[in-house]
Design a protein around this motif. Structure first.
Motif, mmCIF file in Angstrom:
data_model
loop_
_atom_site.group_PDB
_atom_site.id
_atom_site.type_symbol
_atom_site.label_atom_id
_atom_site.label_comp_id
_atom_site.label_asym_id
_atom_site.label_seq_id
_atom_site.Cartn_x
_atom_site.Cartn_y
_atom_site.Cartn_z
ATOM 1 N N ASP A 78 0.704 -1.144 0.141
ATOM 2 C CA ASP A 78 -0.053 -0.344 -0.459
ATOM 3 C C ASP A 78 1.196 1.260 -0.189
ATOM 4 O O ASP A 78 0.797 2.374 -0.863
ATOM 5 C CB ASP A 78 -1.462 -0.093 1.273
ATOM 6 N N PHE A 79 1.594 0.736 0.613
ATOM 7 C CA PHE A 79 2.910 2.475 0.804
ATOM 8 C C PHE A 79 3.164 2.435 -0.635
ATOM 9 O O PHE A 79 3.832 3.850 -1.505
ATOM 10 C CB PHE A 79 4.133 1.851 1.799
ATOM 11 N N LEU A 80 4.028 1.570 -1.213
ATOM 12 C CA LEU A 80 4.542 1.627 -2.609
ATOM 13 C C LEU A 80 3.250 2.225 -3.328
ATOM 14 O O LEU A 80 3.934 2.895 -4.927
ATOM 15 C CB LEU A 80 5.227 0.058 -2.665
ATOM 16 N N ILE A 81 2.338 1.991 -3.648
ATOM 17 C CA ILE A 81 1.239 2.301 -3.984
ATOM 18 C C ILE A 81 1.076 3.629 -4.745
ATOM 19 O O ILE A 81 0.965 4.006 -5.065
ATOM 20 C CB ILE A 81 0.115 1.672 -4.444
ATOM 21 N N ASP A 82 1.064 3.906 -2.841
ATOM 22 C CA ASP A 82 0.920 5.175 -2.952
ATOM 23 C C ASP A 82 1.576 6.164 -3.357
ATOM 24 O O ASP A 82 2.589 7.267 -4.053
ATOM 25 C CB ASP A 82 0.696 5.854 -1.573
ATOM 26 N N LYS A 83 2.782 5.394 -3.315
ATOM 27 C CA LYS A 83 4.499 5.965 -3.381
ATOM 28 C C LYS A 83 4.800 6.101 -4.792
ATOM 29 O O LYS A 83 5.089 7.207 -5.687
ATOM 30 C CB LYS A 83 5.681 5.419 -3.203
ATOM 31 N N MET A 84 3.824 5.488 -5.933
ATOM 32 C CA MET A 84 3.878 5.352 -7.317
ATOM 33 C C MET A 84 2.945 6.094 -8.276
ATOM 34 O O MET A 84 2.541 7.118 -8.705
ATOM 35 C CB MET A 84 3.175 3.904 -7.687
ATOM 36 N N LYS A 85 1.702 6.643 -7.125
ATOM 37 C CA LYS A 85 0.697 6.929 -7.991
ATOM 38 C C LYS A 85 1.579 8.579 -7.609
ATOM 39 O O LYS A 85 1.036 9.446 -8.232
ATOM 40 C CB LYS A 85 -0.548 6.857 -6.936
ATOM 41 N N GLN A 86 2.163 9.167 -6.533
ATOM 42 C CA GLN A 86 3.096 10.302 -6.385
ATOM 43 C C GLN A 86 3.925 10.277 -7.498
ATOM 44 O O GLN A 86 3.790 11.974 -7.576
ATOM 45 C CB GLN A 86 3.264 10.561 -4.979
ATOM 46 N N ASN A 87 4.152 9.682 -7.929
ATOM 47 C CA ASN A 87 5.084 10.405 -9.828
ATOM 48 C C ASN A 87 4.297 11.017 -10.019
ATOM 49 O O ASN A 87 3.064 10.222 -11.063
ATOM 50 C CB ASN A 87 5.612 9.088 -9.482
ATOM 51 N N LYS A 88 5.110 11.719 -10.964
ATOM 52 C CA LYS A 88 4.293 12.671 -12.206
ATOM 53 C C LYS A 88 4.072 11.218 -13.854
ATOM 54 O O LYS A 88 2.999 10.713 -13.977
ATOM 55 C CB LYS A 88 5.269 13.530 -12.657
ATOM 56 N N ILE A 89 5.106 10.789 -13.218
ATOM 57 C CA ILE A 89 5.267 9.413 -15.090
ATOM 58 C C ILE A 89 4.038 8.805 -14.784
ATOM 59 O O ILE A 89 3.886 8.416 -15.924
ATOM 60 C CB ILE A 89 6.652 9.435 -15.158
ATOM 61 N N VAL A 90 4.118 8.169 -13.813
ATOM 62 C CA VAL A 90 3.654 7.341 -13.834
ATOM 63 C C VAL A 90 1.739 7.218 -13.159
ATOM 64 O O VAL A 90 1.069 6.642 -13.743
ATOM 65 C CB VAL A 90 3.758 6.376 -12.053
ATOM 66 N N ALA A 91 1.946 8.579 -12.819
ATOM 67 C CA ALA A 91 -0.103 9.216 -12.307
ATOM 68 C C ALA A 91 -0.380 10.018 -14.354
ATOM 69 O O ALA A 91 -1.265 9.808 -13.905
ATOM 70 C CB ALA A 91 0.096 10.678 -11.998
ATOM 71 N N GLU A 92 0.519 9.941 -15.504
ATOM 72 C CA GLU A 92 -0.067 11.123 -16.028
ATOM 73 C C GLU A 92 -0.435 9.227 -17.172
ATOM 74 O O GLU A 92 -1.247 9.526 -17.967
ATOM 75 C CB GLU A 92 0.809 12.031 -17.372
ATOM 76 N N ASN A 93 0.340 8.518 -16.861
ATOM 77 C CA ASN A 93 0.554 6.472 -17.936
ATOM 78 C C ASN A 93 -0.770 5.638 -17.174
ATOM 79 O O ASN A 93 -1.080 5.596 -18.086
ATOM 80 C CB ASN A 93 1.920 6.713 -18.248
ATOM 81 N N ALA A 94 -0.507 5.417 -16.022
ATOM 82 C CA ALA A 94 -1.546 4.696 -15.119
ATOM 83 C C ALA A 94 -2.137 4.933 -15.236
ATOM 84 O O ALA A 94 -3.309 5.951 -14.643
ATOM 85 C CB ALA A 94 -0.111 3.892 -13.866
ATOM 86 N N VAL A 95 -3.634 3.750 -15.527
ATOM 87 C CA VAL A 95 -4.718 3.976 -14.868
ATOM 88 C C VAL A 95 -5.305 3.229 -14.060
ATOM 89 O O VAL A 95 -6.435 3.155 -13.694
ATOM 90 C CB VAL A 95 -5.773 3.585 -16.417
ATOM 91 N N GLY A 96 -4.431 2.745 -13.419
ATOM 92 C CA GLY A 96 -4.523 1.429 -12.188
ATOM 93 C C GLY A 96 -3.037 0.696 -11.890
ATOM 94 O O GLY A 96 -3.133 0.365 -12.144
ATOM 95 N N ILE A 97 -3.329 0.401 -10.485
ATOM 96 C CA ILE A 97 -2.046 -0.263 -9.336
ATOM 97 C C ILE A 97 -2.978 -1.276 -8.802
ATOM 98 O O ILE A 97 -4.002 -1.161 -7.717
ATOM 99 C CB ILE A 97 -1.530 0.982 -9.280
ATOM 100 N N VAL A 98 -2.688 -2.626 -9.396
ATOM 101 C CA VAL A 98 -3.262 -3.104 -8.720
ATOM 102 C C VAL A 98 -2.185 -4.233 -7.013
ATOM 103 O O VAL A 98 -1.534 -4.745 -8.850
ATOM 104 C CB VAL A 98 -4.000 -4.277 -9.862
ATOM 105 N N PRO A 99 -2.768 -4.654 -6.252
ATOM 106 C CA PRO A 99 -1.790 -5.498 -5.550
ATOM 107 C C PRO A 99 -2.595 -6.869 -5.374
ATOM 108 O O PRO A 99 -3.428 -7.030 -5.804
ATOM 109 C CB PRO A 99 -1.813 -5.240 -4.088
ATOM 110 N N ILE A 100 -1.167 -8.001 -6.415
ATOM 111 C CA ILE A 100 -2.189 -9.449 -6.902
ATOM 112 C C ILE A 100 -1.397 -10.340 -5.628
ATOM 113 O O ILE A 100 0.167 -10.094 -5.845
ATOM 114 C CB ILE A 100 -1.952 -9.967 -7.590
ATOM 115 N N ALA A 101 -2.252 -11.344 -5.182
ATOM 116 C CA ALA A 101 -1.523 -12.949 -4.681
ATOM 117 C C ALA A 101 -1.491 -13.316 -5.473
ATOM 118 O O ALA A 101 -3.223 -14.169 -5.532
ATOM 119 C CB ALA A 101 -2.168 -12.982 -2.891
#
Length: 417
Positions: A78-101
């Protein structure tokens, strides 16, 4: 470009009623170009349909960019996903970030068993990924609770289970230690929903469950095996990959869908290129037929050519006459072939079903091609490009016969008459 006289003579030669064998060759050339263009358009549209369908269904369900931790499960996802979403490039290009087990198991029920892949995912994320092109049977995905399963329709049929029936999952990778040694982890869950995606690999081999359920079963409480990122443009993954490589701590591995499916994607591209080259031979053979047809026409009309030359028709005009005559075959064949190819490409699935019904054979087995129907995608640039290549080959095929006609010596021909 062409005078009225040149057009009149060219088309009279092209559709002459008494050209004998030369006329037959012209028709063969026309049919050859038509079939070659139509076949190329159909094959390229089917290959394009395969690429897009596999990308949207198989690759799309697995994520366009995937983040792993090389030493095992990811605990602070969850911390890593929040960190990814704060990145400008990731935020502009990603439409979803999903954790998987995720993990491999053997599913058993009613004396039947089959290998399967269990995938723990938040049901809201699963519902978002399956809202188009997927049929859900039974309980809605947003109503699935902890301890309940969503299984592929083909898998439920193989195990002979219905909604509410139990499936036992057996995993050797998460063995339970006992005084008598390690025992495979065996747990039973009710199947509350099933899905049909039209992808045999998923429909027959995947079981989805709430993320918390998968974490308990896989014995990775509060952790996931990887994180999937879904992008706006799946073809452009470089920017996000580079951004994640700089953003994540040491030990994390970033892969895109091409890396994870390198063998399959490479084979699909090679097959597409090879099929294009092989089928282009049909058009090339038809172009050679144009050469032979025009050479015979020049020989047959040598006296007419000599007379026209004595009347003042220039060498340039004679070349243009035979270039127009031969290229017309290519243009007409390309137009008919393009129309035929486009129609077949649009209705390829009903045509397949008709031939399957007529022959009584499965012409497109899902377990072999991973799809339940034959996909097709028409690309305007491909259609136009194929037609232009056919016309260009026909034009090139006319150059030698046209030069031969223009170089005819009228004095020598009339002297021998």
């Amino acid at each position: 470009m062409f005078s009225r006289l040149e057009r009149k003579i060219a088309f009279r030669y092209l559709w002459a009623k008494r050209r004998g064998f030369g006329s037959v060759v012209s028709w063969v050339s026309l049919i050859g170009i038509t079939l070659g263009v139509a076949t190329l358009i159909v094959v390229m549209s089917v290959m394009g349909g395969f690429h897009d369908t596999l990308l949207s269904r198989i690759v799309g369900m697995n994520g366009h960019v995937v983040v792993y931790y090389q030493d095992g499960a990811i605990t602070d996802y969850d911390f890593l996903i929040d960190k990814m979403k704060q990145n400008k490039i990731v935020a502009e290009n990603a439409v979803g970030i999903v954790p998987i087990a995720e993990g491999q198991v053997m599913a058993t029920a009613n004396g039947n068993n089959t290998g399967a892949m269990i995938r723990g995912i938040r049901m809201s994320d699963l519902a978002a990924k399956t809202e188009t092109g997927t049929t859900i049977y039974g309980k809605p995905l947003d109503k699935i609770k902890d301890g309940e399963l969503v299984a592929g329709a083909s898998l439920t049929r193989a195990l002979s289970v219905g909604m509410g029936d139990q499936i036992s999952l057996v995993s050797a990778n998460n063995a339970t230690p006992t005084p008598f040694g390690s025992m495979p982890r065996i747990m039973s869950y009710p199947v509350m929903s099933s899905f049909f995606m039209g992808m045999y690999e998923y429909d027959s081999g995947y079981i989805f469950m709430p993320l918390e359920t998968a974490q308990k079963y896989l014995n990775i409480p509060g952790a996931v095996t990887h994180i999937d990122l879904f992008l706006r443009d799946p073809e452009d993954t470089t920017a996000v990959r580079d951004a994640l490589a700089n953003l994540l701590p040491t030990g994390f591995v970033v892969r895109d869908w091409r890396d994870l499916n390198r063998g399959f994607v490479g084979a699909l591209q090679v097959e597409s290129n090879v099929m294009f080259l092989i089928l282009m031979l049909i058009v090339i053979v038809a172009a050679f037929n144009i050469v032979s047809s025009l050479v015979m026409l020049v020989k047959d009309k040598s006296t007419d050519i000599a007379v026209l030359r004595t009347f003042g028709v220039s060498r340039k005009s004679m070349m243009k006459i035979f270039i127009l005559s031969g290229t017309s075959i290519g243009v007409l064949g390309a137009l008919i072939g393009t129309g035929l190819g486009v129609v077949i490409a649009i209705y390829i699935e009903p045509i397949r079903q008709f031939f399957q019904w007529a022959t009584g054979r499965d012409l497109f087995p899902a377990e072999l091609y991973y799809l339940s129907e034959l996909p097709s995608k028409l690309v305007l640039s491909d259609v136009v490009g194929i037609a232009l290549i056919a016309v260009l080959l026909a034009f090139l095929a006319t150059l030698y016969p046209a030069w031969k006609a223009a170089s005819t010596d009228p004095v020598e021909v009339l002297r021998n008459e």
